[in-house]
Write a protein that holds these residues in place. Structure first.
Motif, PDB file in Angstrom:
ATOM      1  N   ASN A   1       0.433  -1.110  -0.013  1.00  0.00           N
ATOM      2  CA  ASN A   1      -0.091  -0.106  -0.114  1.00  0.00           C
ATOM      3  C   ASN A   1       0.940   1.147   0.172  1.00  0.00           C
ATOM      4  O   ASN A   1       0.492   2.212  -0.635  1.00  0.00           O
ATOM      5  N   LEU A   2       1.942   1.458   0.533  1.00  0.00           N
ATOM      6  CA  LEU A   2       2.915   2.235   0.861  1.00  0.00           C
ATOM      7  C   LEU A   2       3.359   2.666  -0.531  1.00  0.00           C
ATOM      8  O   LEU A   2       4.309   3.728  -1.046  1.00  0.00           O
ATOM      9  N   ARG A   3       4.130   1.576  -1.175  1.00  0.00           N
ATOM     10  CA  ARG A   3       4.373   1.492  -2.687  1.00  0.00           C
ATOM     11  C   ARG A   3       3.446   2.667  -2.799  1.00  0.00           C
ATOM     12  O   ARG A   3       3.802   3.328  -4.648  1.00  0.00           O
ATOM     13  N   HIS A   4       1.594   2.167  -3.417  1.00  0.00           N
ATOM     14  CA  HIS A   4       1.208   2.902  -4.400  1.00  0.00           C
ATOM     15  C   HIS A   4       0.456   4.386  -4.118  1.00  0.00           C
ATOM     16  O   HIS A   4       0.755   4.884  -4.184  1.00  0.00           O
ATOM     17  N   THR A   5       0.951   4.366  -2.698  1.00  0.00           N
ATOM     18  CA  THR A   5       0.837   5.389  -2.238  1.00  0.00           C
ATOM     19  C   THR A   5       1.914   7.334  -2.423  1.00  0.00           C
ATOM     20  O   THR A   5       1.634   7.496  -2.577  1.00  0.00           O
ATOM     21  N   SER A   6       3.049   5.954  -2.411  1.00  0.00           N
ATOM     22  CA  SER A   6       4.367   7.273  -2.994  1.00  0.00           C
ATOM     23  C   SER A   6       3.717   7.209  -4.342  1.00  0.00           C
ATOM     24  O   SER A   6       4.309   8.341  -4.556  1.00  0.00           O
ATOM     25  N   ALA A   7       4.093   6.062  -5.503  1.00  0.00           N
ATOM     26  CA  ALA A   7       3.376   6.583  -6.691  1.00  0.00           C
ATOM     27  C   ALA A   7       2.244   7.303  -6.966  1.00  0.00           C
ATOM     28  O   ALA A   7       2.726   8.718  -7.848  1.00  0.00           O
ATOM     29  N   THR A   8       1.427   7.578  -6.210  1.00  0.00           N
ATOM     30  CA  THR A   8       0.034   8.695  -6.209  1.00  0.00           C
ATOM     31  C   THR A   8       0.860   9.881  -5.868  1.00  0.00           C
ATOM     32  O   THR A   8       0.607  11.117  -6.463  1.00  0.00           O
ATOM     33  N   PHE A   9       1.804   9.936  -4.550  1.00  0.00           N
ATOM     34  CA  PHE A   9       2.250  11.482  -4.919  1.00  0.00           C
ATOM     35  C   PHE A   9       2.992  11.664  -5.457  1.00  0.00           C
ATOM     36  O   PHE A   9       3.158  13.615  -5.897  1.00  0.00           O
ATOM     37  N   LEU A  10       3.726  10.478  -6.261  1.00  0.00           N
ATOM     38  CA  LEU A  10       4.417  11.094  -7.457  1.00  0.00           C
ATOM     39  C   LEU A  10       4.076  12.142  -8.476  1.00  0.00           C
ATOM     40  O   LEU A  10       4.384  13.401  -8.804  1.00  0.00           O
ATOM     41  N   ILE A  11       3.067  11.312  -9.057  1.00  0.00           N
ATOM     42  CA  ILE A  11       1.804  11.311  -9.714  1.00  0.00           C
ATOM     43  C   ILE A  11       0.880  12.701  -9.514  1.00  0.00           C
ATOM     44  O   ILE A  11       1.559  13.947 -10.495  1.00  0.00           O
ATOM     45  N   ASN A  12       1.178  13.236  -9.145  1.00  0.00           N
ATOM     46  CA  ASN A  12       0.301  14.724  -7.936  1.00  0.00           C
ATOM     47  C   ASN A  12       1.376  15.338  -7.945  1.00  0.00           C
ATOM     48  O   ASN A  12       0.568  16.942  -8.445  1.00  0.00           O
ATOM     49  N   GLN A  13       2.560  15.126  -7.605  1.00  0.00           N
ATOM     50  CA  GLN A  13       3.612  16.307  -7.574  1.00  0.00           C
ATOM     51  C   GLN A  13       3.805  15.774  -9.575  1.00  0.00           C
ATOM     52  O   GLN A  13       4.810  17.123  -9.673  1.00  0.00           O
TER      53      GLN A  13
ATOM     54  N   TYR B   1       5.557  14.474 -11.795  1.00  0.00           N
ATOM     55  CA  TYR B   1       6.743  13.379 -11.583  1.00  0.00           C
ATOM     56  C   TYR B   1       5.914  13.065 -12.686  1.00  0.00           C
ATOM     57  O   TYR B   1       5.201  12.531 -13.111  1.00  0.00           O
ATOM     58  N   ASP B   2       6.976  12.524 -13.917  1.00  0.00           N
ATOM     59  CA  ASP B   2       6.809  11.864 -15.077  1.00  0.00           C
ATOM     60  C   ASP B   2       6.542  10.560 -15.206  1.00  0.00           C
ATOM     61  O   ASP B   2       6.991   9.863 -13.853  1.00  0.00           O
ATOM     62  N   ILE B   3       5.443   9.331 -16.018  1.00  0.00           N
ATOM     63  CA  ILE B   3       5.127   8.241 -15.684  1.00  0.00           C
ATOM     64  C   ILE B   3       5.929   7.777 -15.503  1.00  0.00           C
ATOM     65  O   ILE B   3       6.713   6.491 -14.563  1.00  0.00           O
ATOM     66  N   LYS B   4       7.258   7.513 -16.032  1.00  0.00           N
ATOM     67  CA  LYS B   4       7.997   7.102 -16.647  1.00  0.00           C
ATOM     68  C   LYS B   4       9.428   7.122 -15.497  1.00  0.00           C
ATOM     69  O   LYS B   4       9.710   5.534 -14.804  1.00  0.00           O
ATOM     70  N   VAL B   5       9.403   7.839 -14.873  1.00  0.00           N
ATOM     71  CA  VAL B   5       9.892   7.696 -13.713  1.00  0.00           C
ATOM     72  C   VAL B   5       9.103   6.932 -12.607  1.00  0.00           C
ATOM     73  O   VAL B   5      10.122   6.291 -12.152  1.00  0.00           O
ATOM     74  N   VAL B   6       7.868   6.946 -12.731  1.00  0.00           N
ATOM     75  CA  VAL B   6       7.489   6.629 -11.327  1.00  0.00           C
ATOM     76  C   VAL B   6       7.585   4.871 -11.619  1.00  0.00           C
ATOM     77  O   VAL B   6       7.895   4.198 -11.206  1.00  0.00           O
ATOM     78  N   GLN B   7       6.874   4.763 -12.829  1.00  0.00           N
ATOM     79  CA  GLN B   7       7.675   3.304 -13.342  1.00  0.00           C
ATOM     80  C   GLN B   7       9.142   2.581 -12.734  1.00  0.00           C
ATOM     81  O   GLN B   7       8.985   1.973 -12.302  1.00  0.00           O
ATOM     82  N   GLU B   8      10.216   3.345 -13.318  1.00  0.00           N
ATOM     83  CA  GLU B   8      11.308   2.769 -12.759  1.00  0.00           C
ATOM     84  C   GLU B   8      11.671   3.402 -11.061  1.00  0.00           C
ATOM     85  O   GLU B   8      12.199   1.933 -10.643  1.00  0.00           O
ATOM     86  N   ARG B   9      10.895   3.477 -11.049  1.00  0.00           N
ATOM     87  CA  ARG B   9      11.224   3.821  -9.090  1.00  0.00           C
ATOM     88  C   ARG B   9      10.115   2.523  -8.472  1.00  0.00           C
ATOM     89  O   ARG B   9      10.787   1.822  -7.713  1.00  0.00           O
TER      90      ARG B   9
END
Length: 55
Positions: free
Chosen positions: A17-29, A31-39
């Motif tokens: 759940n923390l992984r998805h929360t982190s990804a959601t925060f990055l997208i809301n800020q 961040y490029d979807i590719k960066v989030v994907q790599e992370r």
């Protein structure tokens, strides 16, 4: 983790759940979807884009 959450009065949360929360925060800020994907080390962004937006 369960002892920690109980001790501090927090609700149970899975690490996944923390992984998805982190990804959601990055997208809301914006961040490029590719960066989030790599992370998150995901190989395919199409399915993950849908998952992140829904969460």
């Amino acid at each position: 983790m369960n002892r920690f959450t109980k001790r501090h009065g927090l609700c149970h949360i899975r690490l996944h759940n923390l992984r998805h929360t982190s990804a959601t925060f990055l997208i809301n800020q914006s961040y490029d979807i590719k960066v989030v994907q790599e992370r998150l080390r995901h190989k395919n962004t199409l399915l993950r884009q849908t998952s992140i937006v829904i969460c």
